[in-house]
Write an enzyme that holds these catalytic residues in place. Structure first.
Site, mmCIF file in Angstrom:
data_model
loop_
_atom_site.group_PDB
_atom_site.id
_atom_site.type_symbol
_atom_site.label_atom_id
_atom_site.label_comp_id
_atom_site.label_asym_id
_atom_site.label_seq_id
_atom_site.Cartn_x
_atom_site.Cartn_y
_atom_site.Cartn_z
ATOM 1 N N GLU A 55 1.102 3.759 2.115
ATOM 2 C CA GLU A 55 2.073 3.871 3.762
ATOM 3 C C GLU A 55 3.480 3.274 3.348
ATOM 4 O O GLU A 55 4.735 4.322 3.806
ATOM 5 C CB GLU A 55 1.482 3.741 4.706
ATOM 6 C CG GLU A 55 0.063 4.454 4.636
ATOM 7 C CD GLU A 55 -1.156 3.448 3.906
ATOM 8 O OE1 GLU A 55 -2.353 3.253 4.615
ATOM 9 O OE2 GLU A 55 -0.804 3.234 2.708
ATOM 10 N N CYS B 218 -1.365 -1.322 7.057
ATOM 11 C CA CYS B 218 -0.125 -0.294 7.068
ATOM 12 C C CYS B 218 -0.606 0.984 8.426
ATOM 13 O O CYS B 218 0.702 0.944 9.155
ATOM 14 C CB CYS B 218 -1.239 0.866 6.382
ATOM 15 S SG CYS B 218 -1.225 -0.086 4.694
ATOM 16 N N HIS C 283 0.644 -1.258 0.197
ATOM 17 C CA HIS C 283 -0.015 0.767 0.283
ATOM 18 C C HIS C 283 0.886 0.855 0.285
ATOM 19 O O HIS C 283 1.721 1.273 -0.106
ATOM 20 C CB HIS C 283 -0.830 -0.113 1.485
ATOM 21 C CG HIS C 283 -1.856 -1.267 1.169
ATOM 22 N ND1 HIS C 283 -2.965 -1.034 2.105
ATOM 23 C CD2 HIS C 283 -2.121 -1.890 0.036
ATOM 24 C CE1 HIS C 283 -4.073 -2.212 1.373
ATOM 25 N NE2 HIS C 283 -3.731 -2.726 0.702
ATOM 26 N N CYS D 258 -5.688 0.655 6.667
ATOM 27 C CA CYS D 258 -5.676 -0.115 6.918
ATOM 28 C C CYS D 258 -5.655 -1.257 8.032
ATOM 29 O O CYS D 258 -4.136 -1.030 8.714
ATOM 30 C CB CYS D 258 -5.646 -1.379 5.123
ATOM 31 S SG CYS D 258 -4.440 -1.821 5.226
#
Length: 392
Positions: free
Chosen positions: A97, A129, A95, A120
């Site tokens: 991040e 994350c 993701h 998430c």
């Protein structure tokens, strides 16, 4: 029915390092200096908006690649300087991040992380994350909007706060919501986000043409084909023209959903090769043999737009464009009362710089008998045509 969706190619992401931003000079605040505090707060708000807009800009780099996941961008800022950036390139890949934290390295400690969508807090194809942010020891997370996915919905924010990280939510929220309007709609309704596209002449005649350069690289139609997961077309268009596709470099082609109502027992799609048969699915109201072989056929007792949108959402499509070209009465009937039933969320209309004779031309109406205004209407010039976009 087995899914015929084509797997999306990997979108390579290189670390994106923003130009170093000079730290803004802040006035020293004397005790009780209310005006100074207000100035500092206003400057901070401007910084927040700036970094969140950058998150959205980064997220858009993956347009057309992340579905059914949302597009997300992340910026790491420390001492007024961007030290890391990243975006989510594709479903199944790390993701935003994670990429931003990798880019920042040790500089993420005591930094502020800006992210366009709530981080998430669950294990899926990638780890949470929230754990990455906690382990990196960021001091603050600024979130554009909460995630409507019930698996996430505020749980990521609560996890970060529980770890002692300051969290602020709602910076540039309208912009972040527009970025992922299709994802949000699918999460809240269980249906794909639908946009109706049509072309009109200056005197209001619906035409099968599209404007100059619209389907070439950089053209608005090519861009739409990049952004939408699927495109619904009539069988007449499939028989007469090449299937819609994007000319943008490195893009994924949309799934072509061909509506075959009242067809004979055989449907030939001349522009589709057997090698690319998985690019299309035929929805019919009676059994039909499709050429080339390998094209999936789904038979409905009655074809209606709501059933189509539910089917596409079940297959992981977040967005679909209904292309109103070569549309006979049966295809137009799909759009009856779409506003009342809330089946179409957006309308895109291209007005060509031509006055067409109406003799012998069908000027089908769609959308039922009710009149209604479009919201947030925008218009722009595209190679001499006028493009109007609005929400139902």
């Amino acid at each position: 029915m087995a899914s015929s969706l084509v797997s999306r190619p990997h979108l390579t992401q290189r670390p994106v390092r923003a130009a170093t931003l000079a730290s803004a000079t802040r006035p020293r605040l004397a005790a009780g200096a209310l005006s100074g505090r207000c100035q500092a707060q206003a400057a901070g708000d401007l910084d927040d908006a700036h970094y969140m807009r950058r998150c959205v800009e980064l997220a858009r780099k993956a347009a057309g690649h992340t579905s059914p996941n949302p597009m997300v961008g992340c910026v790491i800022v420390r001492d007024g300087r961007v030290v890391g950036e990243g975006f989510h390139p594709k479903a199944g890949q790390p993701h935003a991040e994670v990429f931003a934290l990798r880019d920042a390295g040790n500089l993420a400690e005591n930094a502020t992380a800006y992210v366009s969508l709530e981080p998430c807090n669950h294990y899926g194809r990638t780890p949470p994350c929230t754990e990455a942010l906690i382990n990196a020891k960021v001091k603050e997370v600024v979130v554009g909007m909460t995630d409507p996915n019930p698996i996430v919905a505020s749980k990521g924010i609560e996890k970060l706060q529980g770890a002692g990280i300051s969290v602020r939510v709602g910076v540039e929220e309208a912009l972040c919501r527009k970025l992922n309007e299709a994802y949000i709609h699918r999460m809240l309704t269980g249906k794909a986000f639908a946009t109706l596209r049509a072309t009109l002449s200056m005197n209001g005649i619906i035409t099968n043409q599209i404007g100059k350069g619209a389907d070439q690289s950089g053209g608005y139609y090519s861009q739409l084909m990049k952004e939408y997961d699927g495109v619904i077309i009539s069988s007449d268009l499939a028989k007469m023209s090449a299937l819609p596709l994007s000319r943008e470099a490195g893009t994924n082609q949309p799934l072509c959903i061909i509506i075959a109502q009242g067809e004979s027992s055989r449907l030939h799609i001349p522009s589709l090769s057997q090698e690319h048969a998985s690019r299309a699915i035929v929805l019919a109201d009676s059994p039909v043999t499709v050429e080339p072989a390998g094209v999936e056929v789904a038979v409905f007792r009655q074809i209606d737009l709501e059933s189509i949108l539910q089917l596409l959402a079940q297959r992981g499509l977040c967005s679909v464009l209904v292309d109103f070209r070569e549309a006979g009465e049966s295809f137009a009937s799909l759009l009856n009362d779409f506003q009342e039933d809330k089946l179409v969320q957006k309308v895109v209309v291209e007005v060509l710089p031509f006055w067409l004779a109406s003799d012998g031309l069908s000027n089908l109406a769609f959308g039922g008998s009710q009149s209604f205004p479009l919201k947030n209407l925008e218009l722009r010039d595209v190679n001499g045509s006028v493009l109007l976009e609005g929400y139902v």
